[in-house]
Design a protein around this motif. Structure first.
Motif, short mmCIF file in Angstrom:
data_model
loop_
_atom_site.label_atom_id
_atom_site.label_comp_id
_atom_site.label_asym_id
_atom_site.label_seq_id
_atom_site.Cartn_x
_atom_site.Cartn_y
_atom_site.Cartn_z
N GLU A 1 -62.57 89.51 16.11
CA GLU A 1 -62.99 88.71 17.26
C GLU A 1 -61.84 87.87 17.81
N LEU A 2 -61.05 87.29 16.91
CA LEU A 2 -59.90 86.48 17.36
C LEU A 2 -58.89 87.35 18.10
N LYS A 3 -58.66 88.55 17.61
CA LYS A 3 -57.74 89.46 18.30
C LYS A 3 -58.24 89.80 19.70
N ASN A 4 -59.54 90.02 19.82
CA ASN A 4 -60.12 90.33 21.13
C ASN A 4 -60.07 89.11 22.06
N ILE A 5 -60.32 87.94 21.50
CA ILE A 5 -60.25 86.71 22.30
C ILE A 5 -58.84 86.50 22.84
N TYR A 6 -57.85 86.78 22.00
CA TYR A 6 -56.46 86.64 22.45
C TYR A 6 -56.17 87.58 23.62
N LEU A 7 -56.58 88.84 23.49
CA LEU A 7 -56.33 89.82 24.56
C LEU A 7 -57.05 89.42 25.84
N GLU A 8 -58.30 88.98 25.71
CA GLU A 8 -59.07 88.56 26.89
C GLU A 8 -58.44 87.34 27.56
N THR A 9 -57.93 86.41 26.74
CA THR A 9 -57.31 85.21 27.29
C THR A 9 -56.03 85.55 28.05
N MET A 10 -55.24 86.46 27.49
CA MET A 10 -54.00 86.86 28.16
C MET A 10 -54.28 87.62 29.46
#
Length: 471
Positions: A245-254
């Protein structure tokens, strides 16, 4: 069976009595400022005629505060330091956790220091914090973990809030790492940070190194222990899901904020500073010598024209009242803005202000009550046209005697002007207190009202005001 129930009830009552008695007795004694500290403190040390290598600006908006944290973390190449009272895995907190996780995966060393109260309430067995802590180059420590068997240690809390990136940048102020202070979600509070940019990271001239030393001093205390740092924790199913989830959140934020990865000109958004210094409390967990409060008062007494104080709440003892009287006896016009009781989200602060408002007025200070509808948490002072003070310190007994606190003091006319503009904005939505019964109301401003629930809570807390030194 009846005897067992009675025995259990007696044990519970005895234990609660033991906890309350331990806390009340241990923290009732409030140390005095020592002669050694008085002789060592010189207000002139906070001024300079030369421009330093540090530049600074105020970060006022909550969304801007989140963006700046994410941008700084993305920029890191060697190390990241984060110290905070409260860190939660909510919307904004997860974005910060995701950015930290990504930085650590790139090889950046990450150290996080969090207060024990936050760990107990928001972090224990939380998979997102466990996901971050199990990475090899991430260390998370807890300041003074809560131990109900040792209640005499419970009141000493870590209240500092700052983020350091490499030898180049740091952000320091009053914001915790959660939705209440960052981004556009959750119950909103108004607070403030100061961003400092070191233009000469290849030298040791910047104030950033003093902040590093302060962090190391606390980090190495025996009262700080590691948060789940075993690699085996990362193999748990819920932790594995949190990592994804954290990896996906990072990609979505970028994807949402692509400018976070672009080069950023910090010189263009910051101002020249002649000197930056820090004021801090002792860092041990016992009742503290009021060094920070004494230092603030000493600086304010040097004012020639104006002192502006902004604090979410004001809870004073006789020493503090007398100190404020001394400041008001000087040449400067002294004003203080705090939340009105109904606008204050801290019922302890609201109840104490209602009970002791007359004593504050007796100091001679000009009081303004903020009525903006959202609780104001800015902790700032301006002195004349050049000194700006921003940080974590509230004008209350907890900040004076119980918690670690840090305030940045900057000698800069440009930063002072920027900070005053922000402070004036809030003052436009405040009433000037004339006396206990009367206020001066700006046209169109409406006074906030208590909800029934909050009014009852404030009335109950008033009954326990004799324990105000713990609030």
């Amino acid at each position: 069976m009846k005897k067992i129930i009675i025995a259990v009830l007696l044990f519970v009552v005895a234990f609660i009595t033991y906890v309350i008695f331990s806390v009340v007795i241990v923290y009732k004694r409030q140390p005095k400022i020592s002669a050694e500290y008085i002789s060592s403190f010189d207000p002139d040390d906070f001024f300079s005629d030369q421009v330093s290598c540090d530049r600074a600006c105020v970060i006022e908006d909550n969304m801007q505060a989140l963006i700046e944290r994410l941008r700084m973390i993305e920029r890191a190449s060697e190390r990241i330091i984060l110290s905070t009272f409260d860190f939660r895995a909510d919307n904004s907190g997860k974005k910060v956790l995701a950015a930290l996780y990504n930085a650590a995966n790139k090889g950046v060393e990450v150290k996080i220091l969090i207060d024990g109260y936050c760990e107990m309430i928001h972090m224990k067995n939380n998979p997102y914090f466990m996901a971050l802590s199990t990475l090899d180059n991430v260390e998370i420590k807890i300041y003074n973990p809560i131990n109900i068997l040792k209640p005499w240690k419970s009141m000493g809390r870590l209240h500092d809030k700052y983020l350091i990136i490499d030898n180049e940048l740091y952000l320091l102020g009053g914001r915790n790492t959660n939705d209440n202070f960052l981004g556009e979600n959750g119950h909103k509070n108004y607070d403030r940070d100061v961003l400092v940019y070191n233009t000469r990271p290849d030298t040791r001239d910047s104030s950033i190194y003093e902040l590093y030393n302060y962090f190391d001093k606390i980090w190495n205390m025996k009262e700080c222990r590691y948060f789940h740092d075993k690699a085996s924790k990362g193999k748990k199913k819920k932790v594995f899901k949190a990592v994804e989830e954290l990896k996906n959140i990072y990609l979505e934020t970028m994807q949402k904020y692509p400018f976070l990865t672009e080069e950023f000109d910090y010189t263009a958004v910051t101002y020249k500073v002649n000197k930056i210094s820090f004021l801090t409390n002792p860092v041990h967990i016992k009742a503290k010598e009021p060094t920070l409060f004494y230092s603030l008062i000493s600086l304010m007494k040097k004012a020639k024209e104006e002192v502006k104080i902004h604090t979410p709440y004001i809870i004073c003892n006789e020493m503090m009242y007398e100190a404020l009287k001394e400041v008001c006896k000087g040449k400067a016009n002294v004003t203080l803005m705090t939340n009105s009781p109904a606008n204050n989200d801290n019922p302890f602060g609201a109840s104490d202000y209602m009970l002791h408002k007359g004593k504050i007025l007796d100091t001679g200070i000009n009081i303004y009550e903020y009525e903006g509808g959202i609780s104001y948490h800015g902790k700032s002072i301006t002195i004349d046209h050049n000194i700006s003070i921003i940080g974590s310190f509230n004008m209350d007994l907890r900040s004076v005697y119980l918690s670690t606190e840090i305030m940045l003091v900057a000698d800069s006319t440009d930063l002072n002007k920027q900070l005053k503009n922000y402070m004036n904005y809030y003052e436009e939505a405040s009433v000037r207190v004339i006396d206990l019964e009367r206020v001066e109301m700006p046209e169109g401003l409406k006074r906030q009202e208590f909800t029934d629930k909050k009014e009852i809570l404030v009335k109950i807390i008033k009954l326990f005001n004799r324990f105000r030194y713990l609030m």
